[in-house]
Design an enzyme around this catalytic site. Structure first.
Site, PDB file in Angstrom:
ATOM      1  N   HIS A  16       0.849  -1.182   0.000  1.00 15.19           N
ATOM      2  CA  HIS A  16       0.000   0.000   0.000  1.00 15.19           C
ATOM      3  C   HIS A  16       0.890   1.239   0.000  1.00 15.19           C
ATOM      4  O   HIS A  16       1.670   1.452   0.934  1.00 15.19           O
ATOM      5  CB  HIS A  16      -0.893  -0.014   1.238  1.00 15.19           C
ATOM      6  N   ASP A  38       0.473   5.145  -0.131  1.00 18.39           N
ATOM      7  CA  ASP A  38      -0.377   6.334  -0.146  1.00 18.39           C
ATOM      8  C   ASP A  38       0.186   7.339  -1.142  1.00 18.39           C
ATOM      9  O   ASP A  38       1.356   7.729  -1.043  1.00 18.39           O
ATOM     10  CB  ASP A  38      -0.440   6.946   1.252  1.00 18.39           C
ATOM     11  N   ASP A  51      -8.067   0.961   2.241  1.00 18.32           N
ATOM     12  CA  ASP A  51      -7.777   1.939   3.290  1.00 18.32           C
ATOM     13  C   ASP A  51      -8.643   3.181   3.252  1.00 18.32           C
ATOM     14  O   ASP A  51      -8.398   4.115   3.992  1.00 18.32           O
ATOM     15  CB  ASP A  51      -6.293   2.342   3.196  1.00 18.32           C
ATOM     16  N   HIS A  92      -7.215   9.068  -0.929  1.00 15.85           N
ATOM     17  CA  HIS A  92      -7.877   8.998   0.377  1.00 15.85           C
ATOM     18  C   HIS A  92      -7.091   9.576   1.547  1.00 15.85           C
ATOM     19  O   HIS A  92      -7.532   9.433   2.699  1.00 15.85           O
ATOM     20  CB  HIS A  92      -8.292   7.556   0.687  1.00 15.85           C
TER      21      HIS A  92
END
Length: 1013
Positions: free
Chosen positions: A262, A264, A374, A579
């Site tokens: 993951h 971001d 997420d 997000h």
């Protein structure tokens, strides 16, 4: 037998931590290291390779916050190491073990080829296996000195979140850079002991398997020679084989592991750093794929692939090769893993359109599932949008973070507002950064809610948030856990395979209807209000530019539809819906850049719209209506003069003086237009709003009451608003002035000014216009509070059993009572352009142009009547991770709409967010499309992305009921097809009376492709 568990467990832990682990590298020789500090922002490899380097000693501080230091490392493998597995091992001075929020580096060969990244949990770079001895090693290492923003567990306010405030002092100390022998026997022993010890500690104290493992470990440790760990490691491993080879129970749970990292797209680092993070992580992943044939890696976010393609072509080529071999699985089909609540409906559609097209174009793969582990809750339109984009499954993990209620399923059918269902899974391992620890495996089995109905779950494995990805140690754990007694079984496989097996096993899975509301992170509907406003304005400006560019392309000879520019601008907006950007949970640097990007996007889009309107020909001033609804309202000319105009949906009209139903009168602080009468109290609140059409008072108490609450959540400042915020507040009732500022037959306005707190001010202009019951409250805030939230309350005299809030392509109803803990947990919710409260025969809407968070509550008065109150969350002041979040100027408008049906709320929501545009133009052509029939709402009008010249129209049913109508075109129509979101035809549309016949179920989305005659 005596119980010696404590002695054995303590013995095993010490020998593992202090003897085995420290012997993994058998011998080392140091690199010779030189350094060059790049000035300012990161530089290309070629510039770094040509720089002048200075000698650098271990133990030396390096790296100012957000700086880049290049290290040249030279060394030679000793001749006597021939036949050994040799690696470079680099410790930049790592702090803790989180790879993504601190120093990290990418190692290159001297020709610029990226080899692999180093981070605290992945410090090695393979040199030779086996070595011949005498190999020369020459690396250039791009090291990023990214600060540890959350060093004190989210409790420390820090200036490190922006390079403008972070300072320039070195924040890391380089510990070591060595050439080393990896002792494979010791390394494997380390993993054997870890897996067995962790499994042992998760088993029950009365489980025979726990005792079997304990005594096997105890006996094996007797064979460990503390003076020769390497030489004794094979014997210790052999002694452990019997307990490592016991097969799992026939009924053991199956965990489908898929590699994951993951990343971001921005969070505790800026976008520019994410571009480098992708290269580091993807280099690691492709290296691991070369080492493990059974490795499979799932990766979403087309934007990140594009960054690698454009900036790291050699890494991009390795990704393409891994995809061909089936070891790399593009998933998700979205441009970025966007927020699940705040992007508009058309924006969510474009996330899939741009994301899926990228994977189809570059890999020949159409992704099958939505991958959003997420994001902070998921709107109830997702199932339909996802299915229309060709998706079959949906994955997330975040709902497991619920603060109050445990979500009842891990595998289920999720049903959206229109009735569409999509097969959905929440990994019970409760993390998207799994490493197959004993605790994680036990948790996955313990949590799994589908026991007795199904037997498998998914676990994304690899270090994440800031990247890092899977490691060889995690892959080795997976191999040991493939079939081990006492543990769930691990199989590494593509997520499509998992979902196919899970659906086959559990076709009658339970159904969850409506939104997936996260009972946490509710403040993400409000934090960083300017970022949210930038998104809202961008979405509507894109709609406007596409409509009028389509109009010009159809009717203005020589005009070229700006495909490439619109594509680029859409991708910019989609990126910033990530997000941790749009929700307002990133560092200051991210939001500072987001505001600048939104301003740039707005400027370009306004120019595109102006060019399209100019292409229609010169003429007198006209009002252009981008809304899908006819408008009759007041607009201002270029000199500010108010004019009442009537403009058709998606069309235009000259600025002629149409006559409003009744003029506005202003008497003292009372505004009256024959539809509503608004009385403003001396304290600046609304003391009365009377709906003259219904002859009823709308308010049950002071309207537009501004309330300042103390707002310090328990843990995540920018993310959370906890219920106790309601207990401490100050009502802002001291107006410094209440002044009539406009009294024209078409417009009446009163300005209210306030000052409060730490030097904050609010100026609000309350406006009533001729012909409209809408009461606008234009708000200008200069905000200097900290750890506060400002709300605006409208208590209305309505007994509403539920509130309705606009979401993507429709609206959702939420109970206004708190009968259960599920309803009580929704004390702060999200909506888009409007919230509606109604009782049979009467309703009120609160409209906004950039606000998302709100709450709805109700009380019963002493007179027996019910007061239902909607409160908009206007602005917050969290301090972590951005200590200056929301400080400064905010300008926005919200409005009260008395006597409103849901249809009225929809229309006025569009009107407030798409103000009439005044431009000089010749007699404009007919609207590109118009709709006959109630409830059919046009959401987007554009030319087809394939540059065929076809017109694409996306519409939906907006009331929540059945709808029938006819779509008519302002151009000759040769044919029409229904398509998926990617504009691929699925069936022919029905033509009727020169238009397209449209029949929609509640909240159905329909995309039409119209061929021009």
């Amino acid at each position: 037998m005596h119980d010696e568990r404590s002695r054995i467990e303590e013995r095993v832990q010490r020998l593992h931590d202090q003897r085995i682990k420290t012997a993994i590298y058998a011998a080392t020789v140091p690199f010779e290291v030189e350094a060059w500090q790049a000035p300012g922002e990161p530089v290309p490899f070629e510039e770094a390779a040509a720089a002048s380097y200075e000698p650098f000693a271990m133990g030396t501080p390096w790296g100012p916050p957000w700086g880049t230091t290049w290290f040249r490392m030279r060394g030679e493998v000793p001749a006597e190491w021939a036949g050994k597995r040799v690696e470079a091992v680099i410790d930049l001075g790592f702090v803790g073990d989180w790879p993504g929020n601190q120093a990290e580096a990418l190692v290159h060969l001297t020709d610029g080829t990226p080899l692999k990244a180093v981070n605290p949990l992945n410090q090695y770079v393979a040199i030779a296996n086996p070595a011949t001895g005498g190999e020369t090693v020459d690396y250039l290492v791009e090291a990023a000195s990214n600060p540890d923003i959350l060093a004190d567990n989210f409790s420390k306010i820090t200036p490190l979140g922006d390079k403008l405030t972070a300072g320039d002092q070195p924040i890391y100390t380089f510990r070591s850079a060595d050439i080393a022998i990896l002792d494979e026997d010791v390394w494997h022993l380390d993993l054997d002991v870890q897996v067995l010890r962790e499994l042992m500690l998760e088993l029950g104290e009365h489980d025979p398997r726990r005792h079997e493992i304990a005594h096997a470990l105890d006996r094996a440790m007797d064979l460990l020679d503390l003076d020769d760990v390497s030489g004794s490691a094979p014997a210790v491993r052999e002694a452990l084989q019997p307990v490592l080879s016991r097969p799992a129970h026939a009924s053991a749970h199956t965990v489908s592991g898929v590699g994951h990292a993951h990343i971001d797209s921005a969070w505790l680092w800026p976008i520019r750093e994410t571009k480098r993070k992708t290269s580091r992580t993807f280099s690691n992943v492709t290296s691991l794929a070369d080492e493990y044939d059974d490795f499979i890696f799932a990766c979403s976010q087309a934007q990140q692939y594009e960054w690698v393609r454009d900036n790291y072509p050699k890494v991009w080529a390795r990704i393409q090769e891994s995809v061909k071999k089936g070891q790399w699985a593009p998933v998700g089909g979205m441009w970025v893993e966007s927020d699940g609540n705040l992007p508009g409906g058309e924006a969510v559609a474009r996330q899939f359109i741009h994301g899926k097209r990228f994977f189809i174009e570059h890999f020949g793969i159409e992704t099958k599932g939505v991958w959003l582990p997420d994001s902070f809750g998921y709107n109830a339109a997702y199932p339909q949008i996802a299915k229309l984009a060709g998706n079959e499954w949906f994955l997330t993990q975040k709902i497991s973070w619920n603060q109050t209620n445990r979500f009842p399923h891990h595998t289920f059918w999720w049903e959206g507002i229109d009735g569409t269902r999509i097969f959905t899974h929440f990994p019970p391992v409760d993390t998207y950064n799994a490493r197959f620890s004993g605790e994680e495996m036990s948790r996955a089995v313990r949590n799994y809610q589908e026991k007795g109905g199904a037997s498998r779950s998914l676990a994304p494995f690899g270090w994440g948030d800031g990247g890092g990805g899977p490691t060889r140690e995690i892959m080795e754990r997976a191999r040991r856990l493939a079939d081990l007694e006492g543990s769930a079984k691990v199989v590494v496989e593509h997520p499509d395979e998992f979902f196919a097996k899970a659906r086959e096993e559990y076709p009658d899975a339970p159904v969850w209807v409506g939104e997936l509301y996260l009972e946490l992170h509710r403040a993400t509907y409000t934090s960083q209000a300017r970022t949210k406003q930038g998104n809202r304005r961008s979405e509507h400006l894109l709609r406007e530019a596409e409509l009028w560019a389509t109009t010009a392309a159809l009717h203005a000879p020589g005009y070229a539809y700006p495909h490439e520019q619109l594509d680029r601008l859409w991708k910019t907006v989609l990126l910033h819906q990530f997000h941790d950007i749009l929700p307002g949970s990133s560092i200051a640097w991210v939001h500072r850049e987001a505001e600048a990007e939104y301003a740039r996007v707005a400027g370009e889009l306004k120019d595109l719209t102006a060019e399209a309107l100019a292409a229609l020909g010169a003429g007198g001033p006209r009002a252009f209506n981008t809304s899908p609804y006819d408008r009759a309202e007041v607009v201002r000319t270029s000199d500010g003069t108010p004019v009442y105009v009537e403009v058709p949906a998606s069309g235009s009209a000259p600025l002629a003086d149409a006559q409003p139903p009744q003029p506005v009168t202003v008497s003292g602080r009372v505004l009256d237009n024959g539809l509503v009468r608004v009385e403003i109290a001396a304290d600046g609140t609304l003391s009365s709003v009377r709906d003259l059409r219904a002859n009823r008072e709308v308010l049950a108490d002071q309207g537009n009451l501004l309330r300042l609450h103390t707002d310090l959540p328990n843990y995540w400042d920018a993310w959370d608003i906890d219920k106790h915020y309601q207990n401490r507040y100050t009502d802002l009732l001291d107006a410094t002035s209440v002044t009539v500022v406009e009294q024209d037959p078409l417009v009446g306005a009163v300005r209210v000014e306030r000052s409060f707190g730490k030097g904050s001010t609010i100026t609000q202009t309350i406006t009533v216009r001729a012909g409209s019951p809408r009461i606008d409250i234009e708000t200008d805030i200069d905000w200097h509070e900290t750890e506060k939230i400002l709300k605006a309350a409208f208590p209305v005299d309505i007994r509403a059993p539920h509130s309705s809030a606009e979401i993507q392509f429709g609206h959702i109803q939420r109970p206004t009572h708190t009968n259960t803990s599920w309803e009580a947990a929704r004390f702060e919710v999200s909506g888009h352009r409007w919230v509606h409260l109604g009782e049979p025969g009467y309703g009120v809407a609160v409209i906004n142009d950039s606000t998302y968070g709100h709450d709805v509550s109700r009380t019963v008065r002493e007179d027996g009547g019910t007061t239902t109150t909607v409160r908009l969350s206007l602005v917050r002041a969290p301090r972590i991770p951005d200590p200056e979040a929301d400080q400064g100027r905010h300008r926005f408008t919200y409005a009260l709409l008395p006597g409103a049906t849901v249809e009225d709320a929809v229309a006025e929501g569009y009107a407030l967010n798409l103000p009439l545009r005044v431009a000089e133009a010749a007699g404009a052509p007919a609207p590109v499309v118009s709709v006959e029939g109630e409830g059919v709402t046009v959401e987007a009008v554009k030319l087809a992305d394939d540059a065929s010249g076809d017109v694409v129209v996306r519409l939906y049913e907006s009331r929540g009921g059945r709808a029938q109508g006819v779509l008519r075109t302002g151009f000759p129509l040769a044919g029409a097809q229904i398509t998926d979101l990617l504009e691929r035809p699925t069936e022919d549309a029905d033509l009727a009376d020169g238009g397209v016949s449209v029949t929609l179920r509640p909240f159905q989305i329909l995309t039409l492709r119209l061929r021009r005659g």
